[in-house]
Structure formats: C-alpha cells, structure tokens
Design an enzyme around this catalytic site. Structure first.
Site, PDB file in Angstrom:
ATOM      1  CD  GLU A 126      40.868  42.895 -24.944  1.00 25.78           C
ATOM      2  OE1 GLU A 126      39.817  42.423 -24.751  1.00 25.78           O
ATOM      3  OE2 GLU A 126      40.848  43.657 -26.425  1.00 25.78           O
ATOM      4  CE  LYS A 148      36.411  34.287 -23.644  1.00 27.89           C
ATOM      5  NZ  LYS A 148      35.885  34.395 -22.579  1.00 27.89           N
ATOM      6  CE  LYS A 190      38.290  29.951 -23.241  1.00 26.03           C
ATOM      7  NZ  LYS A 190      36.675  29.391 -23.097  1.00 26.03           N
ATOM      8  CB  CYS A 209      20.123  -7.276 -20.846  1.00 31.83           C
ATOM      9  SG  CYS A 209      20.728  -7.240 -22.647  1.00 31.83           S
ATOM     10  CB  CYS A 240      19.685  -4.012 -23.368  1.00 28.28           C
ATOM     11  SG  CYS A 240      21.098  -3.279 -22.412  1.00 28.28           S
TER      12      CYS A 240
END
Length: 819
Positions: A139, A141, A339, A448, A475
C-alpha cells in the site's frame, strides 16, 4: 557524563560518513549522543510543532546510522536512545490519551535486496518452505499525520495523535470536523470496540488553494501539505480544522475487542463496507516479484496521485502470521516501509571550503549555487575527504578512482540522502573548456595553522582519506570539546566542572587551555569579571566546592591524565595500557618529547617505513644496525656493508630491495644521517607497538601530538619538563599490577562487551587490570577471553568466529570472586 536529550543540539560528529567498523568507542559514543539529541529534536519538530527540521530521507538515514552504531557497540546504547521510542511526547496543549495498543513505527527498506531479505526473514521465522504460499499487502505510504480513532458500538468516541507511540493527544473534536471520518460506522460486522488507524493528509490541490487564499489575505503561507495537515489537525479551535480541507485513509487497527478478519486484505475490504476511505492502490501480492512490480507501479503513479507519498508499506497478509511474527524492539516483524530513493539535482560549485570538526577532522564542503532538492533549498554539500574530491570511491571494499575530480566551476549532481548536509555525487561536465586547476588539499589546519596529517586506520595501519589537525589543545575548532573531555569523568573527573561550565568559561574567554582550569580564580580576575560566587547559578558554597575540586585534581594518575589530553586513538583503555607499560610518566614524557622535537620526523619516518619499494621488515631492520660498523672496503664497497647488515639482522633481501636501498642511500653518510635523525621517532612508535593491542595508529598519533609545539607548550605549563621544573600538576606513576600466581587472567588479554549489570564497565576493566590482565577494546586473534554482558553484538560474533573463549558476566564474577 550524560546528555539530556532536551538540551540544544550537539555539534555533528565528523565521523558520520565513515563505516561503522572503523569507529572506536569514543567516536561511537559521540555519535550516539549526537544522534539521540538530533533525532529527539526532529521528533519534537515533526510530532509536536508540525514543522520538520529534517527531510524524511535525512531522518531515515540518521535512524539507520543510530541502529548500525548500536548494533556494533551494544554496550554504548543510551537510555534515551531513539531506538527505544516512537514519536515524541504529547503536547501539553491537549489532553493525553493512552492507546489501547501502542502505535509502532516501521523499519525501512531502501532497495529491492532489502525487500527480498525482509520476505526471506518472515519465511524463516515462520518456517515456511519456498513453495508454500505467503502473501503480503502493498500500500502507498501516505506522507501525512497518523490518527487513532476509537469506535465503541460503531460510534466514534475518541481520536488521538500517535504521540510517543503509547500516549497521544486527544484531538476528538478536531477529527469530527473531517468529512472523511464517520461519527458512526456504516454496515455491520464491526467489533464492539476497535481502534481504526490511518493517515490524515492534504491534497496538493487543496494546499495550493489554501496558500493562494493566504496570499490574497496577506497572511502567512504554508510550507508543504504534510506540515499543514499536522498543524491543522492540532488546532486548539476545531473550527480552524474544519476550514482546512483535510482527507483520511484508513490502513489498519490497534486494540480490538474481538477478531473480525483473518487477513489484512479482508480487513481493509470490511473497512470500505463500514464507510471508511481505503486507498485504491492497495494490492495483495503473492511473490517478491509481484511486490517489486507494484512498488514500481506506485512510484510511476506518484506524480499524478495529487497527494504526497514517500514509499510503499508491505504487511504479511495472514493475521495469524502477523501474530506469530510479533514485534522486534519498536517495530513489527510483519511489516516494513520500502522508501523511495532520495531526490537529486544539478548545480554549480562556486567554492570549496575546509571545515575543521570538533575532533580535528578537515572536511571539504562545496559551496553551491542554490538549488531546490525535494522542496529544500540546498547551497552546501559535503565532499567528505581528500580522496573523494579526487574522484575516489569505495567499491566492493576497496578504494577506486571512479569519476573525475571535483573543481570550482564544475556542474555537479547532488543528492539529499540523509547526510547532515547533502553530498556531491559526480561531475556532470568534466570536459568543459577553461576548467580550473585541481583543488589542493591543505596540509595545515586553516583554523590554527598546525600540521594536518592523514589519519591512520587502527585496524590496518594504513593511511585513510581523512586529514586531521594535530593542534588539538589550541585549535579553536576543537579546543572547547577537548576541554570538556579533559575534565570529564573518564579523564580528570573534576566534580562540578562539566560541559555547561566549560562552555560558559570558554565563551567568556576565561578557560582557553587545560592549564587555565588550574588558574580559574586568577583567570576570572584577569578577564575583569566579578568573583565566581557572584555569578548567576553559583554561590559562595558552590564556587568554593568547585575550586576545591580543581585543586584536588592537581595530582592526577598517569592514565587519566594521558586520556584527558584527547589524543587520537588514545582513549581510556589505551592510556591505561600505556601507563602500565611505562610505569613512570617522566619516562613516557621524555621518550615522546624526544620523538616530537625531530623536525619533520613523523612524516619522514612514515615515508621510510612505508616505502613503496621496501617491505616493512626491511625498513624496521635498518634501525637495528650499528652504523659505526658499516665501513666498506675496496673489495666490499658501499652499499654492500648495508645489505650484509640487513641480512645479518635476519631479513632476506630480494634483488629489487637491494637496488632500492642502494638508490636511497648512495653513501654511508646518507644512511647514518637519516637513521640517527629518525631513531627517536622509531623508538617511540615501537615502544607503543610493543604494548599488546596497540599499533602504529596509536604510536604515530602520540608522536604527531608531541610534534606540535603548541601542544608541547601546554604540556610544559601543566606538568613541566621530564625530570625538570614542575608545572601546575603532578602526575602519579602507574602502579604495576600484581602478577599473582592464583590469578587466572594474569598476562591474558580480555575484552568486555555488552551491558554489564553487576558492575560498571570502568570497574570491570580496573578489576581485570588489578589481576594482571590486559584489557583491549577490540577482539583479535590475540584475545584470550571475551566477557559478554547483555546485548553483546558484533564483538561476540567475531570472538566466536576466531575461537576465542566467551563467558558471561556471572562466570566472570565467579572467576574473580576469591581473588
């Protein structure tokens, strides 16, 4: 120290794009703290504020990363881990409602292989043969807002949001305003009590009309349909919800008073007969091929649906199978969300900048001509590391050059795939005329000016693509995190001086170096501030207690102090092993100082030791030769004395190796000068490599730290010079363990993994060390014993594969009970 998940977001670790198996405990812990914080904030933004701060792809990627790190480091799982919860706490604006059955989230699949694996796992769990039928429903999403509708005797009595999965917000009055949701179920056959679950959403057409009306009225427009649906459903005034064109699809159920169907597909057909809207694209699929085909059908139909979807959900169709499969952690075993791929776009690289992370990693970032990707405007993208810019990618476990290097002015394809910032995938137009010069990666830190070196993989001893600044204690990009670590529980453990206090003192310019901690009252006065006991959050007692706690740590154990320096690859276990090996801090300090003051010593030593034409056995043997005994003769001219000395050291030389040595050292003076100069570096690194469980990565990191003059200055202020003038602190020599004859672990290498319930990890390590054992953080063929607590993961698996003996925590306690 722990981190409150409700605190402001932590800085993103610069290790998020590295393989999990390349992380150490400290890096994994930092990632889990960051991910818990980031995902909790994202959940609050999504569920409570209806204003997501991450795209779905970003959120999914961070969830995946969290799960992967937890699987590899189960002993580091946090109490507030995102893997232990769903959603977010309900808002205080609505009454709280406890669901009859928790509303769980779903695990995700991102590829066809993931789907095939999901189907295979269900078959294995159910012990189904490959020829036995096994159907699933597929189905769309829906990208909307979950709602839980409780019907009793066919009538809607309550509606709630998902909330944290167990408790949601009462939105009954608002839900009654939706035309798609019935106050009373139609037909017959419904249970006396049932929680109908579904998704509230808004169509694109309705969203555009709503925005057009907002523009006409001159009011605020809306971002996207999902956010608008969420905000509309959670209005305190139901009439506002009524004015918003919200829709609803039913997809499942929670608590139910009696069985009403035998299949998921049958239940959804009943929903339709009860007057509930069900998506027309739901399909019952008999095979994996059917599932994938329907996924592709839905993906192709996605642009024309008129509403947002972000994937396809698969569920075992038979409800008895769903019951047998049950739940794993926070997600059901019988369902998964497949997905859709992350969206991509093309744009121009306008600049390449270098960012310095909190652990000193130099990360290149592409500054892009702004472009919209999946509804989000992107102007920055990560370039990961030096090799990535040059076109190298990891393919099948090896790094290969697969694309053109990335340069300013290039047109590139980018992707939002769940990274903290998007990534550049490839150059679209590498053959363009007038292409700029290749990007030159800096060899000094842009923050630095300290030397920046390529990192060393602690497992292989080989250089990887990451470049790190060596000026950790000075640093600006790193110093605040280094200071927090310096005073932390595993290091100096200064009571009352935690992250918040360090951040406060740093921001006010009071504590900039570790030495400033021990001069805190003077630093406050020098900066022109009132005494600490007058500050908000402090009082006379708390200020005095803090100063006393600091003074108490002016004497520090060797291992704690070394760990507190935050040197790469030197965590608490490594520091303890080093302390036990050396015993006296002064001996260790003198050895490392001698190595660190050799100009360009580490770089030159690494070039020699990893010479492309000379095996390491040869280059190591060079440092064992007595240079005074290498004079040649007319019959035995140079380089033959050198070659004979190498063979005398037990190393067999091939012809190509002899030739390479002769080319590198055309005269004795060349050899003597280099070996004499690099001997202190060699001695320091080999001393570390001689410690069980340690290697070139730790040794070279220590030398790199001492090579930086800024770090040496900080150390001199803190602890003085070896056997010279003292500093602000005194370092205690390490007590040597008692090698008791009746200790069953004396001289053995132990690894602890999983969650220990009868003692803390630190206590367990300390106890093992006190019994003469060596404690390592990783499993190898040299490991003698693995003590496995609860949720032991990959370390246990590796130990079993190597034949390492594995015992439980109870077995360990029994073993040492009388010692």
């Amino acid at each position: 120290m722990t981190t409150d998940p409700n605190d402001s977001a932590l800085a993103a670790p610069d290790t998020l794009d590295r393989p999990v198996d390349q992380l150490d405990d400290a890096e994994a812990s930092a990632e889990l703290l960051y991910l818990a914080d980031k995902l909790a904030a994202a959940d609050r933004a999504y569920y409570e504020d209806s204003d997501p701060e991450l795209t779905d792809a970003e959120y999914d990627r961070l969830r995946q990363r969290n799960n992967a790190v937890e699987d590899a480091f189960p002993h580091l799982v946090l109490e507030h881990s995102p893997s232990q919860k769903v959603g977010a706490a309900p808002s205080s604006d609505f009454a709280k409602v406890e669901h009859l059955v928790p509303m769980l989230s779903l695990d995700n699949a991102f590829s066809e292989e993931d789907v095939e694996s999901f189907m295979a796992r269900m078959r294995r769990f159910l012990n189904l043969g490959s020829d036995e039928p096994f159907a699933v429903t597929a189905e769309p999403k829906i990208d909307g807002v979950s709602a839980n509708l409780l019907y009793r005797n066919g009538k809607l009595v309550r509606a709630a949001t998902r909330g944290d999965g167990r408790v949601g917000e009462d939105i009954t009055a608002n839900v009654r305003m939706l035309d798609d949701i019935r106050d009373e179920l139609a037909g017959s056959g419904w249970p006396d009590e049932i929680e109908i679950r579904g998704e509230v959403y808004m169509t694109w057409e309705a969203f555009e009309a709503l925005n057009a009306e907002a523009e006409r009225k001159g009011t605020k427009t809306y971002v996207n349909p999902r956010n608008t649906a969420s905000g509309s459903l959670r209005q305190l005034d139901p009439n506002v919800t009524k004015a918003r064109p919200l829709k609803f699809f039913a997809y499942g159920w929670g608590g139910v008073s009696e069985s009403f169907a035998t299949r998921q597909s049958e239940a959804l057909e009943l929903f339709k007969s009860w007057g509930l809207p069900v998506n027309d694209l739901i399909k019952r699929c008999e095979t994996v091929e059917d599932v994938i085909a329907h996924y592709q059908t839905i993906q192709e139909a996605r642009p024309t649906l008129g509403y947002d979807i972000d994937g396809v959900v698969y569920k075992a169709d038979r409800l008895d199978y769903q019951s047998r499969l049950g739940i794993a952690s926070r997600a059901p075993r019988w369902a998964i969300a497949h997905k859709f791929p992350a969206e991509k776009a093309e744009t121009l690289v306008e600049a390449i900048d270098i960012q310095v992370g909190r652990t000193g990693s130099l990360t290149p970032v592409a500054r892009l001509k702004p472009v919209s990707v999946g509804g989000v405007v992107v102007s920055n993208a990560t370039l990961h590391n030096q090799d990535y810019i040059a076109g190298y990618r990891r393919v099948d476990g090896t790094v290969q050059k697969v694309t053109d290097d990335i340069r300013v002015g290039d047109r590139v394809r980018i992707q939002r795939a769940g990274d903290v910032i998007p990534q550049v995938l490839e150059v679209v137009n590498p053959d363009r005329q007038g292409r700029e010069d290749a990007f030159v990666f800096p060899d000094h830190c842009p923050e630095c000016g300290s030397l920046a070196l390529r990192d060393v993989d602690p497992k292989t001893g080989e250089e990887d693509a990451r470049v790190r600044c060596t000026g950790g204690l000075i640093c600006p990009a790193q110093v605040q995190e280094r200071l927090k670590h310096f005073v932390s529980r595993r290091a100096l453990d200064i009571d009352g001086l935690g992250d918040k206090q360090i951040a406060l003192f740093y921001e006010r310019g009071i504590v900039k170096t570790p030495a400033d901690v021990f001069r805190l009252p003077e630093r406050i006065a020098e900066a022109g501030y009132d005494p600490l006991d007058t500050w908000e959050g402090f009082g006379e007692t708390s200020a005095q207690n803090l100063f006393a706690a600091i003074d108490a740590k002016r004497t520090s154990p060797f291992a704690r102090f070394l760990n507190g320096l935050g040197i790469r690859h030197v965590g608490d276990v490594v520091a303890r092993n080093i302390a036990m090996r050396f015993g006296r801090w002064q001996d260790f300090h003198a050895l490392m100082l001698a190595a660190g003051t050799v100009e360009d010593g580490l770089q030159d030593y690494k070039r020699l030791r990893h010479h492309p034409d000379l095996p390491e056995r040869v280059t190591l043997a060079l440092f064992e030769i007595d240079t005074s005994a290498l004079d040649g003769t007319d019959e035995n001219p140079w380089p033959f004395p050198l070659l004979e000395a190498v063979r005398a050291a037990g190393v067999n030389l091939q012809g190509k190796h002899s030739e390479a040595l002769g080319e590198r050292y055309p005269a004795k003076d060349d050899f003597t000068a280099e070996i004499t100069r690099l001997k202190p570096v060699h001695d320091a690194i080999r001393a570390i490599e001689a410690i069980d469980g340690l290697g070139f990565a730790a040794g070279s990191s220590l030398v790199a730290f001492f090579e930086e003059s800024h770090n040496r200055d900080v150390l001199e202020t803190l602890v003085g010079q070896p056997d010279g003038e003292a500093g602000l602190m005194q370092i205690e020599d390490a007590a040597q363990p008692k090698q008791a004859e009746d200790s069953p672990v004396a001289g053995k290498t132990l690894v602890f993994t999983g969650t220990l319930s009868r003692m803390t990890r630190d206590e367990a390590k300390a106890r093992a060390l006190s019994l003469g054992a060596k404690v390592s953080g990783s499993v190898s063929a040299k490991t003698d014993l693995l003590i496995a607590g609860e949720k032991a993961g990959s370390k246990r698996t590796k130990a079993e594969s190597l034949g390492v003996k594995v015992i439980s925590e109870d077995d360990w306690m029994d073993m040492i009970a009388d010692l």
